[in-house]
Write an enzyme that holds these catalytic residues in place. Structure first.
Site, PDB file in Angstrom:
ATOM      1  N   ILE A   1       0.832  -1.203   0.000  1.00 55.00           N
ATOM      2  CA  ILE A   1       0.000   0.000   0.000  1.00 55.00           C
ATOM      3  C   ILE A   1       0.866   1.253   0.000  1.00 55.00           C
ATOM      4  O   ILE A   1       0.626   2.196  -0.766  1.00 55.00           O
ATOM      5  CB  ILE A   1      -0.950   0.008   1.213  1.00 55.00           C
ATOM      6  CG1 ILE A   1      -1.940  -1.163   1.127  1.00 55.00           C
ATOM      7  CG2 ILE A   1      -1.706   1.338   1.311  1.00 55.00           C
ATOM      8  CD1 ILE A   1      -2.876  -1.109  -0.066  1.00 55.00           C
TER       9      ILE A   1
ATOM     10  N   GLY B   1      -6.665  -2.887   7.881  1.00 57.06           N
ATOM     11  CA  GLY B   1      -6.393  -4.054   8.710  1.00 57.06           C
ATOM     12  C   GLY B   1      -6.606  -3.790  10.186  1.00 57.06           C
ATOM     13  O   GLY B   1      -6.729  -4.730  10.979  1.00 57.06           O
TER      14      GLY B   1
ATOM     15  N   SER C   1     -10.782  -1.191   4.288  1.00 58.18           N
ATOM     16  CA  SER C   1     -10.124  -2.185   3.437  1.00 58.18           C
ATOM     17  C   SER C   1     -10.573  -2.102   1.985  1.00 58.18           C
ATOM     18  O   SER C   1     -11.537  -1.415   1.630  1.00 58.18           O
ATOM     19  CB  SER C   1     -10.424  -3.588   3.966  1.00 58.18           C
ATOM     20  OG  SER C   1     -11.782  -3.919   3.707  1.00 58.18           O
ATOM     21  N   CYS C   2      -9.895  -2.851   1.142  1.00 61.18           N
ATOM     22  CA  CYS C   2     -10.217  -2.899  -0.281  1.00 61.18           C
ATOM     23  C   CYS C   2     -11.638  -3.379  -0.521  1.00 61.18           C
ATOM     24  O   CYS C   2     -12.375  -2.803  -1.332  1.00 61.18           O
ATOM     25  CB  CYS C   2      -9.223  -3.790  -1.012  1.00 61.18           C
ATOM     26  SG  CYS C   2      -9.009  -5.429  -0.267  1.00 61.18           S
TER      27      CYS C   2
END
Length: 340
Positions: free
Chosen positions: A12, A111, A140-141
């Protein structure tokens, strides 16, 4: 021009660094690594100032012949904000032990838990709530992707109930330690998965209205979501139009060759995207259907990159650089070369 420090130049962090470097209202003043690996060397080759995240390891970089400017403590006071790219749970520790200690604003990643920061960020839903805040979690994604599609649906109808099955990739392409290689794994085996509550951390009005379950499958390219949403009333044309108008959502047709996550990633490669990133989520147009006001569709999420433009928008919100979320989104997208 604001000063941004990237603490953790990994999957990231390196993407956020490149995205920030493309903006005209912010700059990367440094990146950190915990060890002198090829990513550290490449960061220096790209022109980023490198700092040792752990002071006791500074000598390892020097011994490896990788130029290092100093340690995290040497640069953090110069930062207006820190984007934390550390692994899960480390971000929370950094927030408590480093960022708060130095009085610097910080973004931690998805996370970490929702309660670890003041709020959870999504460019479409919670920009105003996070405006001027000191410590924010970038979701999060998967949550980012769901927030985008829920925004599109919500723009044309009230969401009464959302049910989502997440088919998650097993590992990132560079991860040789994670599986499965030959299995489908319920993750978690209980319902709901954590994704529903995570969406609620961004969209409180969906509390009690969203249910998610998730499995992991042996692929590295993308996640996929199968979405079923009961609404107050809509039709397929309205949903297709809403998806087209929502930033960072692409509607792709299987009839044009987009028949799998593999061909979607090939599209990103052909676009010339760095690291074949697809910051936009992809919805299969043929999958969109509405039966008795219930919306059905399938979407694909590039897990390494859909959160990257959100990090840039979050910087603007927290530093009060732009009060209009849509203007920030447009500015970020243009600088990064996104399609929409």
């Amino acid at each position: 021009m604001v000063n941004v420090l990237i603490n953790g130049y990994g999957s990231i962090g390196k993407r956020v660094a490149d995205a920030v470097a493309k903006q005209d209202d912010m700059k990367v003043i440094g990146v950190t690594k915990t060890k002198p690996d090829f990513e550290a060397r490449m960061a220096v080759e790209k022109g980023y100032k490198l700092f040792a995240a752990i002071p006791e390891r500074k000598h390892l970089f020097e011994e490896a012949g990788i130029p290092v400017e100093g340690t995290l403590d040497d640069i953090i006071e110069d930062a207006d904000i820190v984007v934390d790219g550390a692994p899960k749970k480390i971000g929370k520790a950094n927030l408590e032990n480093v960022y708060k200690k130095h009085g610097v604003k910080a973004i931690i990643q998805g996370g970490e838990k929702a309660g670890d920061a003041q709020d959870s960020f999504n460019s479409l839903w919670s920009y105003d709530r996070c405006y001027g805040k000191d410590y924010i979690r970038l979701v999060s994604c998967n949550t980012t992707g769901l927030c985008r599609s829920m925004y599109a649906i919500n723009s044309v109808a009230d969401i009464l109930k959302a049910r989502i099955v997440l088919i998650r990739r097993a590992a990132d392409p560079n991860d040789v330690k994670t599986g499965p290689v030959n299995a489908i794994v319920p993750n978690p085996v209980t319902v709901p998965s954590h994704h529903g509550p995570d969406v609620v951390s961004v969209i409180p009005e969906l509390d009690g209205k969203i249910m998610t379950s998730a499995v992991i499958v042996p692929t590295t390219l993308m996640h996929m979501h199968s979405i079923m949403v009961e609404t107050s009333g809509t039709n397929r044309d309205e949903i297709i139009d809403a998806l087209a108008k929502t930033p960072r959502i692409l509607t792709l047709k299987a009839s044009e060759g987009f028949d799998s996550t593999a061909t979607i990633i090939e599209y990103a490669r052909d676009l010339g995207r760095s690291r074949y990133d697809l910051n936009e989520i992809a919805v299969w147009e043929e999958s969109v259907n509405v039966v008795d006001n219930e919306v059905y569709m399938m979407q694909a999420i590039h897990q390494e990159s859909d959160v990257i433009p959100e990090n840039v928008d979050c910087i603007r919100a927290m530093l009060e650089m732009e009060s209009d979320n849509l203007k920030s989104i447009e500015k970020t997208n243009k600088a990064m070369g996104l399609i929409k």
